[in-house]
Motif scaffolding. Structure first.
Motif, short mmCIF file in Angstrom:
data_model
loop_
_atom_site.label_atom_id
_atom_site.label_comp_id
_atom_site.label_asym_id
_atom_site.label_seq_id
_atom_site.Cartn_x
_atom_site.Cartn_y
_atom_site.Cartn_z
N THR A 4 0.89 -1.28 0.04
CA THR A 4 -0.02 0.14 -0.10
C THR A 4 0.94 1.16 -0.05
OG1 THR A 4 -0.20 0.01 2.27
CG2 THR A 4 -2.07 -1.22 1.25
N THR A 163 -6.94 1.50 -1.94
CA THR A 163 -5.94 1.98 -1.03
C THR A 163 -5.46 3.25 -1.55
OG1 THR A 163 -4.15 0.33 -1.82
CG2 THR A 163 -5.42 -0.05 0.17
N THR A 206 -6.31 -0.92 6.57
CA THR A 206 -5.63 0.02 5.73
C THR A 206 -5.83 1.49 5.96
OG1 THR A 206 -5.52 -1.63 3.99
CG2 THR A 206 -4.68 0.45 3.44
#
Length: 255
Positions: A4, A163, A206
């Motif tokens: 990410t 993300t 996330t």
């Protein structure tokens, strides 16, 4: 674990004194300091200069930065006066680097407001270089996908896209100082508490990590503390963890 990019903000946007207006973008750090502080100290007359710098910098080589920074420029451009956008167009038309005009068109498209579509239509008759004409045709035919349109990513590509949407929301916040963009990230983080879908829960964790990572930006911490003071339910659990490091039963199991 899918890689990410939500830590990019901290990798490049280190807390530093706001550079003086007369300071040229003579390094990537000076440019990114300007980006970080823009919402509190907007300088719309420098947006064309910022686009030109980014187009010729090593930062542009980082593909994962391109879409988030396009959102930054788009948000800032359409919070500026129309005359300031027109001056940006004139400046970029004279820029010898054609990449700067591509970045500008992407910024206008991602802004996603009626004025942005009108500007794209106005540029179409004059920005006729083949690559720009093709880009404008596609942009006028289709609107950008809304950020976090997918909250239950089904595969690695969808998770990577969502993300990066978090990065785009952070950049919109930096360009505007509008807490609504951070509120979208908080809502996504709440998926980590109660979502049943595995993809949604992973996106939620996330987003939670994204919030925690950006606490080094002082106004982000202040905003989250303010939200926490009035939070209830899932939002309280998330912000308590983000701000104070509390762990709950909703933390993913270690592999």
């Amino acid at each position: 674990m899918v890689r990410t990019f939500v830590t990019l903000l901290l990798a490049f946007l280190l807390a530093a004194p706001f550079p003086a207006s007369a300071t040229a973008f003579d390094s990537d750090q000076v440019f990114m300091d300007w980006v970080e502080n823009y919402g509190q100290h907007p300088e719309p007359d420098r947006l064309a200069e910022g686009i030109s710098y980014f187009a010729g910098s090593d930062l542009f080589k980082a593909q994962q930065l391109r879409r988030p920074l396009a959102y930054f420029f788009g948000t800032a451009l359409f919070r500026a006066a129309a005359q300031q956008r027109d001056r940006a167009v004139t400046t970029l038309e004279a820029d010898p680097n054609p990449t700067a005009r591509v970045i500008f068109l992407n910024a206008v498209w991602y802004a996603g407001v009626p004025e942005s579509r009108a500007l794209l239509a106005r540029l179409r008759p004059t920005w006729t270089a083949p690559h720009l004409a093709a880009l404008l045709q596609g942009m006028l035919a289709e609107a950008p996908r809304p950020l976090l349109a997918v909250t239950e990513p089904r595969d690695e590509d969808e998770l990577r896209q969502t993300t990066q949407d978090l990065d785009c929301l952070w950049m919109r916040y930096l360009a505007s100082d509008d807490p609504a963009f951070v509120e979208n990230i908080i809502r996504a983080a709440c998926l980590s508490v109660s979502a049943a879908d595995e993809g949604a829960k992973l996106l939620g964790f996330t987003a939670r990590w994204s919030l925690r990572s950006n606490l080094k930006v002082p106004r982000v911490r202040a905003l989250l503390e303010q939200r926490f003071a009035a939070a209830t339910g899932d939002e309280w659990l998330v912000l308590d963890d983000v701000l104070h490091g509390r762990q709950t039963d909703n933390t993913p199991q270690k592999q």
